[in-house]
Structures are given as C-alpha cells and as structure tokens.
Design an enzyme around this catalytic site. Structure first.
Site, PDB file in Angstrom:
ATOM      1  N   ASP A  82       8.349 -10.795 -26.411  1.00  0.00           N
ATOM      2  CA  ASP A  82       8.810 -11.158 -25.064  1.00  0.00           C
ATOM      3  C   ASP A  82      10.272 -10.728 -24.914  1.00  0.00           C
ATOM      4  O   ASP A  82      10.790  -9.982 -25.745  1.00  0.00           O
ATOM      5  CB  ASP A  82       8.624 -12.666 -24.821  1.00  0.00           C
ATOM      6  CG  ASP A  82       9.624 -13.501 -25.607  1.00  0.00           C
ATOM      7  OD1 ASP A  82      10.299 -12.948 -26.521  1.00  0.00           O
ATOM      8  OD2 ASP A  82       9.772 -14.698 -25.304  1.00  0.00           O
TER       9      ASP A  82
ATOM     10  N   LYS B 146       0.899  -8.950 -25.181  1.00  0.00           N
ATOM     11  CA  LYS B 146       1.669 -10.158 -25.497  1.00  0.00           C
ATOM     12  C   LYS B 146       0.761 -11.395 -25.429  1.00  0.00           C
ATOM     13  O   LYS B 146       0.714 -12.191 -26.362  1.00  0.00           O
ATOM     14  CB  LYS B 146       2.852 -10.309 -24.535  1.00  0.00           C
ATOM     15  CG  LYS B 146       3.784 -11.435 -24.947  1.00  0.00           C
ATOM     16  CD  LYS B 146       4.965 -11.575 -24.018  1.00  0.00           C
ATOM     17  CE  LYS B 146       4.606 -12.463 -22.864  1.00  0.00           C
ATOM     18  NZ  LYS B 146       5.719 -12.804 -21.992  1.00  0.00           N
TER      19      LYS B 146
END
Ligand code: SF4
Length: 214
Positions: free
Chosen positions: A145, A127
C-alpha cells in the site's frame, strides 16, 4: 550512488524486519473480520477509506450479509446504503456483488485461495488478494500500500513507485513466511512513526539505516 547488491538488499530487508518486529509486536490486520469472506468485503471497502470507518460499517453490514448468496439475493440498494459512508460506494457495492456472483457461480460459494483466482474476481487487485491470502488464509502474501511504498523507498529497498513491481522485489528479498507480517509491520510503522507528512525520524528505530530520512 553506488549500486547496491541483491545480497546487501536482502540483509537490509531482514534487518528492517527484525527491528520492526521488536518495535511493533502488536502489528496485525486492522480490519475486523471473522472469516475470509468478511475480510474480502472489508478490504474492498477499505480503498480510500480508514480501517476505523470500515470496521464501523462492517459491524452492521455483516449482521445482514452473512453468505455470498445474501449479497446477490438482498436488495442491492440496501448494500449501497450500508456501505455509503466508506466513499465510492456505488463502485464498491458493484464490485462486492460481482465478486460474490463469481464466488457463488465459479467457486462453490467459497472464497478462492489462490492469487490467480482472487485477482480474477471483480474489484480485486493484487493488494486485496494478498491481504486475503495472508490474513484470511495464512498463505504468504505481501500487500503493498502507500505506507509500504513510501517506507521501502525511504529505506532504499526499492526505487520503484509501482506497487506490483515493489511486491515482486520484496518477495525476492524476504523468505515467504515473512511476507505478510513484513507488510503489516511497515504499515504500522508508517502510521505510528514514519508518517507521510511528518516522519518522526528522531524516534525512529530505522534512522541509522534510512537512506532518505525526513
Ligand atoms: S528515519 Fe525518518 S524517514 Fe526514515 S524510516 Fe524512520 S521516520 Fe521514516
């Protein structure tokens, strides 16, 4: 429920992207930064912390710590103190220092520009690497997310909860040039409309194509 074909999913992902482009023309990375190094540090600090809090902290932090070497040469205690209010500060300060050491020793003090190299830095998951690639370098990357995970499940674009699996699935549904903004638009929609506790389905531009409203 009938199995949805890849072609139908691609069509749906494009439609979602178009609608969210209209709905959130201001979608952008909410972390303040002036270069990829600052973005990397801010993204590491943003774990389990609001972007607003991170921006307050980095406003002061980046006055003191400007280069990767600063993070190695200045007292580690100082770094810990400055990032204290973002939570999990010892771990975050350790990861930042470790990442800076690797950047200095292995990358000539420059933030690397590939997923493989970024992901190999201490404390940098896919991420974070995708945030830096997409927003810091303009290289397509699709950060997943909690908002992206929640919305994509509700919209029927995935049945997975695993961020890495979702990233690969979305990569497959959208053209590369849309990856970064698609993630940012979903995050904006998750913050403004499809809130985890109270989604505002009545005022949602995706309500007619949402598989699991409410
Ligand atoms: S219709 Fe409701 S649950 Fe579906 S995306 Fe919109 S706000 Fe979220």
């Amino acid at each position: 429920m009938a199995k949805v074909s890849k072609a139908e999913l691609k069509k749906k992902a494009s439609l979602v992207n178009r609608r969210l482009t209209k709905e959130h023309p201001d979608a952008h990375c909410a972390l303040d930064f002036e270069n990829p190094l600052q973005l990397l540090v801010a993204t590491i600090l943003s774990a389990q912390c609001t972007d607003e809090r991170v921006n307050k902290v980095t406003k002061e932090l980046f006055k003191e710590f400007k280069t990767p070497e600063d993070y190695l040469n200045k007292p580690h205690k100082k770094l810990e103190e400055m990032v204290n209010s973002t939570g999990f500060f010892r771990m975050k300060a350790k990861n930042i220092r470790g990442a800076m050491r690797a950047i200095v020793e292995q990358h000539d003090s420059e933030v690397p520009k590939t997923m493989e190299e970024l992901h190999a830095l201490p404390g940098v998951g896919r991420k974070t690497a995708n945030v830096v690639l997409g927003n810091g370098f303009g290289i397509p990357g699709l950060p997943v997310d909690t908002h992206v995970t929640r919305l994509c499940n509700k919209l029927g674009l995935t049945k997975d909860k695993d961020a890495v699996k979702i990233e690969y699935q979305l990569n497959d549904l959208l053209r590369k040039e849309h990856w970064t903004m698609f993630s940012l638009r979903l995050i904006f929609h998750g913050r403004r409309v499809c809130k985890a506790r109270k989604p505002d389905c009545e005022n949602c531009c995706l309500s007619d194509i949402c598989s699991f409203p409410g």
